[in-house]
Design an enzyme around this catalytic site. Structure first.
Site, PDB file in Angstrom:
ATOM      1  N   CYS A 122       0.672  -1.183  -0.142  1.00 54.72           N
ATOM      2  CA  CYS A 122       0.110   0.083   0.064  1.00 54.72           C
ATOM      3  C   CYS A 122       0.897   1.224   0.006  1.00 54.72           C
ATOM      4  CB  CYS A 122      -0.950  -0.027   1.055  1.00 54.72           C
ATOM      5  SG  CYS A 122      -2.099   1.433   1.445  1.00 54.72           S
ATOM      6  N   ASP A 171      -8.470  -2.665  -7.664  1.00 57.46           N
ATOM      7  CA  ASP A 171      -8.070  -1.564  -6.926  1.00 57.46           C
ATOM      8  C   ASP A 171      -8.461  -0.073  -7.176  1.00 57.46           C
ATOM      9  OD1 ASP A 171      -6.569   0.065  -5.371  1.00 57.46           O
ATOM     10  OD2 ASP A 171      -4.723  -1.182  -5.466  1.00 57.46           O
ATOM     11  N   HIS A 198      -7.635  -4.356  -3.655  1.00 57.14           N
ATOM     12  CA  HIS A 198      -6.117  -3.338  -2.832  1.00 57.14           C
ATOM     13  C   HIS A 198      -6.146  -4.226  -1.569  1.00 57.14           C
ATOM     14  CE1 HIS A 198      -3.629  -0.027  -2.024  1.00 57.14           C
ATOM     15  NE2 HIS A 198      -4.254  -0.342  -0.708  1.00 57.14           N
TER      16      HIS A 198
END
Length: 229
Positions: A122, A171, A198
């Site tokens: 991330c 995502d 994600h």
């Protein structure tokens, strides 16, 4: 397995890092960069698993310049605070938190006596990409769904070491067209797109996808085994 130690950046700033050591002599070292939830149980577990693979692994607390002791869960409140903290750290005067990541790389190299890889998830994936392009002492980098790394300014950067990048096609924070722009601009980067959301690697999140996580992990370990040998 691991423990927190203090590291000192080039500007004198002292910050904590979670360090996990292998049972025997390290075959190499790994820097693990957190998500927006701090060096929490998941990031510590990832760091421990790298130690199980024979690496000396270091996870620096990259929020520490803004707020010490961040360790959050994956609920709405944690997400909201994490986004705010990320924005605050990203807004620090350059080089900002990259100074702390460089200190973690330097410690990993010295403590292991070997080559150093970096992996991030991330926001940590974004920082891993920046580290691969802007910092010294890295031999390989693996960013997972690095939010922001497909922006034009980041695509314009050139990595100084081999990079393996993981993205996903569902995502919402990284549009698929920007991933394809990244791939076009960086044919030297081994890039994979997974049918997942994600955060698919984190087994503490609702977005966890076991099949995608296992495949990405296998590819990452093989990549590091080759580059850090």
């Amino acid at each position: 397995m691991g423990k927190f130690i203090d590291l000192t950046a080039a500007d004198g700033f002292v910050f904590p890092a979670y360090v996990a050591e292998p049972a025997g002599k390290p075959k190499a070292a790994m820097v693990v960069l957190q998500e927006i939830f701090g060096v929490n149980a998941h990031i510590q577990a990832v760091t421990d698993r790298f130690a199980d693979q024979g690496y000396l692994a270091v996870a620096p607390a990259t929020f520490h310049r803004i707020k010490p002791g961040v360790d959050m869960g994956y609920d709405e409140a944690g997400m909201k605070e994490g986004i705010a903290l990320k924005a605050a750290v990203n807004g620090l005067p350059a080089p900002g938190v990259l100074t702390d990541i460089q200190a973690a790389i330097d410690h990993a190299a010295k403590a292991s006596g070997g080559k150093v890889g970096i992996i991030g998830f991330c926001w940590g994936g974004f920082l891993a990409w920046r580290a691969a392009c802007l910092l010294k002492g890295l031999t390989a980098a693996v960013p997972y769904y690095g939010g922001g790394m497909t922006a034009e300014a980041e695509i314009a950067l050139q990595p100084r070491c081999p990079v393996l990048a993981h993205f996903s096609d569902r995502d919402h924070s990284i549009p698929l067209d920007t991933i394809h722009a990244f791939i076009k601009a960086h044919p030297e980067v081994e890039t994979h797109i997974y049918s997942a959301d994600h955060g698919f690697n984190c087994d503490q999140r609702g977005a966890y996808d076991e099949a995608a996580a296992n495949l990405a992990r296998e590819r990452s370990l093989a990549f590091f085994a080759e580059k850090l040998a």
